[in-house]
Design an enzyme around this catalytic site. Structure first.
Site, PDB file in Angstrom:
ATOM      1  N   ARG A 145     -50.514  94.594  57.802  1.00 35.96           N
ATOM      2  CA  ARG A 145     -51.651  95.025  56.965  1.00 35.96           C
ATOM      3  C   ARG A 145     -51.459  94.599  55.508  1.00 35.96           C
ATOM      4  O   ARG A 145     -50.478  93.949  55.168  1.00 35.96           O
ATOM      5  CB  ARG A 145     -51.755  96.549  57.022  1.00 35.96           C
ATOM      6  CG  ARG A 145     -51.935  97.121  58.421  1.00 35.96           C
ATOM      7  CD  ARG A 145     -53.390  97.081  58.787  1.00 35.96           C
ATOM      8  NE  ARG A 145     -53.663  97.740  60.055  1.00 35.96           N
ATOM      9  CZ  ARG A 145     -54.076  98.996  60.190  1.00 35.96           C
ATOM     10  NH1 ARG A 145     -54.205  99.782  59.134  1.00 35.96           N
ATOM     11  NH2 ARG A 145     -54.382  99.480  61.369  1.00 35.96           N
ATOM     12  N   CYS A 153     -57.249 112.250  51.710  1.00 35.60           N
ATOM     13  CA  CYS A 153     -57.767 111.125  52.498  1.00 35.60           C
ATOM     14  C   CYS A 153     -59.288 111.227  52.565  1.00 35.60           C
ATOM     15  O   CYS A 153     -59.881 112.232  52.186  1.00 35.60           O
ATOM     16  CB  CYS A 153     -57.181 111.164  53.900  1.00 35.60           C
ATOM     17  SG  CYS A 153     -57.864 112.493  54.893  1.00 35.60           S
ATOM     18  N   CYS A 170     -64.721 109.500  58.725  1.00 32.79           N
ATOM     19  CA  CYS A 170     -63.575 109.254  59.599  1.00 32.79           C
ATOM     20  C   CYS A 170     -63.772 109.913  60.962  1.00 32.79           C
ATOM     21  O   CYS A 170     -63.953 111.135  61.046  1.00 32.79           O
ATOM     22  CB  CYS A 170     -62.294 109.777  58.959  1.00 32.79           C
ATOM     23  SG  CYS A 170     -60.883 109.499  60.032  1.00 32.79           S
ATOM     24  N   CYS A 207     -56.642 115.374  59.144  1.00 31.73           N
ATOM     25  CA  CYS A 207     -55.992 115.403  60.461  1.00 31.73           C
ATOM     26  C   CYS A 207     -54.527 115.028  60.265  1.00 31.73           C
ATOM     27  O   CYS A 207     -54.124 114.646  59.168  1.00 31.73           O
ATOM     28  CB  CYS A 207     -56.706 114.453  61.441  1.00 31.73           C
ATOM     29  SG  CYS A 207     -56.142 112.754  61.362  1.00 31.73           S
ATOM     30  N   CYS A 238     -52.835 109.961  56.295  1.00 36.65           N
ATOM     31  CA  CYS A 238     -53.303 108.852  55.452  1.00 36.65           C
ATOM     32  C   CYS A 238     -53.088 109.086  53.953  1.00 36.65           C
ATOM     33  O   CYS A 238     -53.019 108.128  53.188  1.00 36.65           O
ATOM     34  CB  CYS A 238     -54.773 108.572  55.730  1.00 36.65           C
ATOM     35  SG  CYS A 238     -55.056 108.068  57.437  1.00 36.65           S
TER      36      CYS A 238
END
Ligand code: SRM
Ligand code: SF4
Length: 554
Positions: A135, A422, A428, A467, A471
């Protein structure tokens, strides 16, 4: 024993004709959404198919696109193109991410291609920003003008370029590039990745010694520059960091990386290549929850992993070099670059650049880009550095920001500067709770309480995610708040602000409105009993979680 059954994504990659799938055909059909299999292929092109989760009862599809911006560096011209495209094609916001890139949300499927053609002219790509590949490569974004700093940034660019897919699907589909002959053998078309790419995403970061603005230990591959005086002597290599976990699967966990060894500058690319090749050939391709390199290293142990890399290299790695302690830099405010120019680090709340009624941040930044033609650098804390400025730009830049209702870092509390959330809802698809829409309100309350306790000068990190995927890197924060079920969070405590220690589970299923009341007795006890120079995270670890639990009212 039979080989374990490959995951569905492995089959999709294998049959995707080097990431083409049938994206082109589906673009020509005027449907609002891509099929499920093509949505998987689309990730390697930097895009996610999403739907607006605020709208109940029907799925209104849109595309999120993530750009690949090595070391977070962009020019004023590129920034202005992004600003314009965000208005014309996306939801009129620019979202800085925790990996020094930018995301656009709310794109319409039928318009993606023309946007990609426009942005290609500004030399920006989304290729490989998501998917099972290497990435966006991050590096310390601060533009200090030492030769070593410039070399670190250049290595980030080179590594990013080295590991970009060679299969030409991106150019073919989005830029009307020449069609490649796909009957060639895999080693001709995709020499490093082959037909099935990596088992999972792979993240690389390059840090400057003593500066952990990137959370280097949370990366699959961390590279830390080693200096001798001002000169770059080589790099310490770290492997096996990663944060994603699942609340109900104890075999998934966040992990900090292990030291692999020291390499000289010319060894860096070959060593990175063999580290990733060992992962490519041995990572778990059956269970995607167990596919990241951290699990391979955890299962094998670092010594076996190192031996495997050394066997492929044909030589042994030198032991890691000693490192100065890391510090948690945000690079905010005004700094002398060391070449007569200055940079200004602007804190952006959860990385969202937008115009609201009270604050016209997007307009202000576009005006600064046009007037001063600076460079920009995105930080791993979702903030923006405006760089390469003459000293006389300081007052006019602050004036523009104030005129648009933007507060400067010195006007914000430490807890706000150190907080990250995040994206989470509404875009999302994995979000269980709110993230960036909820954290600002919580930070406002916490700010008040910290002031009341006389703790306003404490740099306490609060990171919230919708969650457990991690992130916003909540598992290295002093206080990690992780979405657990509807409007309820798990609280983690005891990370180190310098990013060198994971925090631990403290309390589960805490309703959003109970988060501050749960933290308050702990903060009060910290105020009363802390040792000199002890951070809140260190205090939690020293006091112990049993005693912290006992502080909660029955
Ligand atoms: Fe992430 C998946 C957003 C940094 C671990 N992440 C996602 C997706 C794409 C949701 C999805 O798969 O459908 C999110 C898109 C939300 C949206 O609507 O935009 C998403 N991740 C983000 C960003 C934008 C968070 C932010 O608010 O800034 C960050 C973009 C980074 C970038 O520019 O490349 C982002 N994600 C991270 C980080 C932090 C980092 O890398 O420093 C992590 C933890 C480190 C790690 O990778 O272990 C992270 N994201 C995940 C995971 C868990 C992976 C795992 O190993 O289990 C997922 C879920 C997955 O891959 O299945 C995920
Ligand atoms: Fe989505 Fe979870 Fe990542 Fe937040 S942590 S952006 S909710 S995947």
């Amino acid at each position: 024993m039979d080989a374990p059954k490959l995951s569905k994504v492995e089959h999709i990659k294998e049959n995707s004709r080097y990431l083409r799938g049938t994206l082109e055909e589906e673009l020509q059909q005027g449907t609002p959404a891509f099929s499920e299999d093509n949505a998987v292929v689309l990730k390697a092109h930097g895009m996610y198919q999403q739907h607006d989760r605020d709208i109940r009862g029907q799925k209104v599809h849109s595309i999120m696109i993530r750009w690949r911006i090595p070391a977070g560096q962009i020019s004023a011209e590129q920034y202005l193109v992004l600003d314009d495209l965000a208005t014309r094609y996306a939801n009129n916001t620019i979202r800085l991410t925790t990996r020094e890139t930018i995301q656009f949300h709310g794109l319409v499927k039928g318009e993606v291609k023309s946007m990609l053609q426009e942005i290609h002219k500004a030399l920006i790509t989304s290729q490989g920003a998501c998917g099972d590949v290497v990435r966006n490569v991050t590096a310390c974004p601060a533009p200090f003008k030492s030769r070593a700093h410039a070399q670190v940034t250049e290595y980030a660019r080179q590594i990013s370029e080295h590991f970009i897919s060679r299969g030409k699907a991106y150019a073919e589909i989005w830029l009307d590039g020449e069609k490649l002959d796909l009957s060639e053998p895999a080693e001709e078309i995709e020499p490093f990745y082959g037909k099935t790419y990596l088992p999972r995403k792979f993240k690389i970061a390059l840090a400057y010694p003593g500066d952990n603005c990137l959370d280097i230990f949370t990366n699959d591959l961390g590279i830390v520059a080693i200096l001798e005086g001002e000169a770059l002597k080589g790099f310490n290599i770290l492997v096996g960091g990663g944060l994603g976990m699942n609340h109900t699967q104890p075999e998934t966990f966040p992990r900090l990386s292990d030291p692999l060894g020291f390499v000289e500058p010319e060894q860096l690319l070959p060593v990175a290549e063999q580290v990733i090749a060992v992962y490519r050939d041995n990572g778990d391709r059956a269970n995607r929850k167990h596919s990241r390199i951290k699990y391979l290293i955890n299962d094998w142990g670092i010594d076996r992993f190192r031996s495997e890399v050394e066997a492929r290299l044909g030589y042994q790695l030198a032991p890691s070099a000693p490192l100065p302690p890391f510090e948690p830099h945000l690079h905010l405010g005004w700094h002398n670059q060391g070449d007569g120019r200055w940079f200004f680090g602007l804190s952006i709340e959860n990385g969202r650049i937008q115009d609201t009624e009270s604050m016209k941040l997007k307009t202000a930044l576009a005006e600064i880009a046009r007037k001063f033609q600076p460079r920009f650098a995105i930080t791993a804390s979702q903030d923006l550095l405006i760089t390469n400025l003459p000293p006389e730009a300081q007052i006019p830049i602050e004036t523009i920001l104030h005129a648009h209702g933007v507060r400067l870092p010195r006007e914000l509390s430490l807890v706000q500067l150190h907080s990250i959330a995040c994206v989470a809802l509404p875009t999302c698809s994995l979000a269980i709770t709110e993230g960036e829409r909820a954290l600002p309100g919580l930070v406002d309350q916490l700010e008040e309480e910290l002031k009341r306790l006389g703790l306003q000068d404490e740099p306490i990190t609060v990171r919230m995610t919708g969650c457990p995927n991690g992130c916003a890197r909540p598992y290295v924060a002093d206080i990690g708040l992780v979405g657990r079920s509807l409007n309820k969070y798990t609280i983690f405590l005891g990370g180190r602000i310098d990013g060198t220690r994971l925090n631990k589970f403290y309390k589960d299923l805490v309703p959003f409105q109970e988060i501050i009341p749960t933290l308050l007795p702990l903060l009060a006890h910290f105020k009363e009993t802390r040792q000199p120079d002890e951070t809140f995270g260190d205090f939690c670890v020293r006091v112990g979680f049993d005693q912290l639990q006992a502080l909660q009212p029955l």
